[in-house]
Design an enzyme around this catalytic site. Structure first.
Site, PDB file in Angstrom:
ATOM      1  N   GLU A   1      42.565  40.853  40.933  1.00 30.56           N
ATOM      2  CA  GLU A   1      41.423  40.854  42.560  1.00 30.56           C
ATOM      3  C   GLU A   1      40.588  41.595  42.045  1.00 30.56           C
ATOM      4  O   GLU A   1      40.753  42.977  41.650  1.00 30.56           O
ATOM      5  CB  GLU A   1      42.329  41.720  43.222  1.00 30.56           C
ATOM      6  N   CYS A   2      39.417  40.973  42.089  1.00 23.89           N
ATOM      7  CA  CYS A   2      37.634  42.476  42.267  1.00 23.89           C
ATOM      8  C   CYS A   2      38.023  42.484  41.170  1.00 23.89           C
ATOM      9  O   CYS A   2      37.792  42.265  39.241  1.00 23.89           O
ATOM     10  CB  CYS A   2      38.242  43.238  43.483  1.00 23.89           C
ATOM     11  N   ALA A   3      38.341  44.014  40.654  1.00 28.39           N
ATOM     12  CA  ALA A   3      38.212  44.676  39.427  1.00 28.39           C
ATOM     13  C   ALA A   3      39.109  44.199  38.389  1.00 28.39           C
ATOM     14  O   ALA A   3      38.830  43.601  36.984  1.00 28.39           O
ATOM     15  CB  ALA A   3      39.411  46.122  39.602  1.00 28.39           C
TER      16      ALA A   3
ATOM     17  N   SER B   1      40.021  36.977  41.943  1.00 26.50           N
ATOM     18  CA  SER B   1      38.769  36.403  42.781  1.00 26.50           C
ATOM     19  C   SER B   1      38.304  37.499  43.172  1.00 26.50           C
ATOM     20  O   SER B   1      38.897  39.015  42.888  1.00 26.50           O
ATOM     21  CB  SER B   1      38.994  35.538  43.915  1.00 26.50           C
TER      22      SER B   1
END
Length: 466
Positions: free
Chosen positions: A353-355, A439
């Site tokens: 996720e993200c990072a 994502s």
């Protein structure tokens, strides 16, 4: 009790964190909670209380799970402090949903309103009067004045509030307790451990010396007992006493309630697959329930630090790489070539996720990352922030057509975007295949416990990975 405010920047985090530390210093077991999706404030709550900071977000997990999750997190505590989000009545898309007031009603908890008294005196009474009468279902039990300038200023504010709401404390301006910020808010406690611990201690002293702790404890005691069972992580579908589960907010029956929180009664000892979870200063974003769900699904959880560890944990059969600030630590992440190569070559399932998405790309701001995803990431001046209701495509954790509720919060962009894994109104993004879900969308797995179960069931043994 719920610590709320008329608006962001009023001092909720200062008061809530200081209150947790002050009450803990009195010998009370304090359960810390945060309304909304924020990962950073709970890190300071954890330092202040000595217990995991936990989030209560009706959008991410469904309002029917708020009380059960609260009961799970507060098990064994004497008192719970819930820090609000934004202004008291500010919810999703201009509504009340997922607001601090919404959560206070779901918990039937009294509210302490933190008011920034700077640049006003008698007007503070009009402000508080509006907040105490706006929604009769929300019980404002008292006010804490913040950024009070002098004894005379405090006297004028207290006099104005007589008959409007009890004043439970008054904090003077104190630059020594300010916490540094950067592009996405406060600097996480894990990145400044010694300084954060010192700041929390000072906050505890400030609140203890400025607030009526006895009155605050009495106010918290007015919250009635919550009905129903506490949340507990579900075991995999097909295990005795469990059933399938729905997505967050879907209104479907939830199998995660029914046993005492934290109970292991009837569970057989496990020696399941090893799920390696990224941690350390670069990957500080995660919800406590995620690890609990992984363990309930049969995994052995091993935390590793991509800044320091040159190898994945021994026997790792799956990876979880959550959120954080890899852009701040890009040089160090790039320098750890041995680990980057292992992640790139890893043949098991990966949830990011993200990072984690940025770390899996080929580059981040021109620095080499893992290259598991054929894309480049970069910092941008644009803040992307908001709740999303997304429809998923096929991937490790998702099935085509499934709906997910998540949250975006970043200042980076990834190019090329590929075939987006998630689509929502006005946007799309993410990468997925049979071994990957990556994502920008932050999910709370308490609302979608099948995510943990799918990851664990897909985990590979070391022999298969070789």
């Amino acid at each position: 009790m719920v610590v709320a405010a008329p608006a962001s920047g009023s001092g909720k985090t200062t008061v809530a964190t200081g209150l947790m530390a002050a009450l803990r210093s009195r010998g009370l077991r304090v359960s810390p909670h945060k309304v909304g999706p924020d990962y950073i404030d709970p890190g300071y709550h954890t330092l202040a209380s000595g217990r995991p900071g936990r989030n209560l977000d009706p959008w991410l997990v469904g309002e029917e799970r708020i009380a059960p999750l609260f009961l799970h997190g507060s098990r064994g505590a004497d008192l719970a402090v819930v820090e609000g989000v934004m202004g008291l009545f500010d919810g999703r898309s201009g509504t009340d949903f997922a607001s601090t007031a919404h959560v206070a009603r779901l918990l039937d908890a009294p509210v302490v309103l933190v008011v920034d008294a700077a640049r006003q005196s008698r007007s503070v009474a009009a402000l508080v009067h509006g907040f105490t009468t706006f929604d009769p279902r929300v019980r404002v039990g008292g006010v804490i004045l913040n950024r009070v300038g002098s004894d005379r200023h405090e006297e004028m504010c207290r006099a104005a509030l007589a008959g409007v709401a009890p004043v439970l404390g008054a904090l003077r301006r104190d630059d020594a307790v300010e916490t540094p910020s950067r592009h996405l808010g406060l600097v996480p406690a894990a990145e400044r451990a010694a300084e954060a611990a010192s700041a929390v201690t000072r906050l505890g002293g400030l609140v203890a010396g400025s607030c009526d702790l006895d009155a605050l404890v009495r106010l918290a005691a007015t919250a009635p007992p919550l009905p129903g069972p506490a949340w507990t992580p579900p075991e995999p579908a097909g295990a005795p006493g469990t059933a399938g589960s729905g997505t967050a907010g879907s209104g479907t029956a939830d199998p995660v309630v029914g046993r005492a929180a934290g109970s292991d009664a009837g569970r057989a000892p496990r020696s399941g697959p090893v799920v390696a979870v990224a941690g350390g200063a670069a990957f500080t974003f995660g919800y406590a329930e995620h690890l609990e769900l992984l363990r309930a699904a049969g995994a052995e959880v091993a935390v590793f630090d991509p800044l320091r560890d040159e190898h994945l944990p021994e026997g790792a059969g799956a990876l979880v790489i959550g959120g954080g600030f890899p852009e701040v630590h890009a040089a160090e992440l790039a320098a750890n070539e041995a680990l980057r190569r292992e992640v790139a070559a890893f043949g098991g399932p990966i949830a990011a996720e993200c990072a984690g998405l940025l770390y899996l790309c080929e580059e981040l701001d021109g620095r080499r990352m893992c290259g598991r995803i054929r894309a480049r990431a970069r910092m941008t001046p644009r803040l992307t922030l908001g709740y999303r209701e997304a429809v998923a495509g096929p991937s490790l954790l998702t099935r085509p057509g499934e709906r997910y509720r998540g949250h975006e919060f970043h200042r980076t962009a990834v190019d090329p975007p590929g075939e987006p894994l998630f689509r929502w109104e006005g946007g799309a993004g993410g990468y997925g295949d049979a071994l990957l879900t990556a994502s920008y969308l932050h999910l709370h797995w308490a609302g979608v416990p099948e995510a943990a179960q799918r990851l664990v069931s897909s985990s590979r043994s070391p022999s298969v990975l070789r």
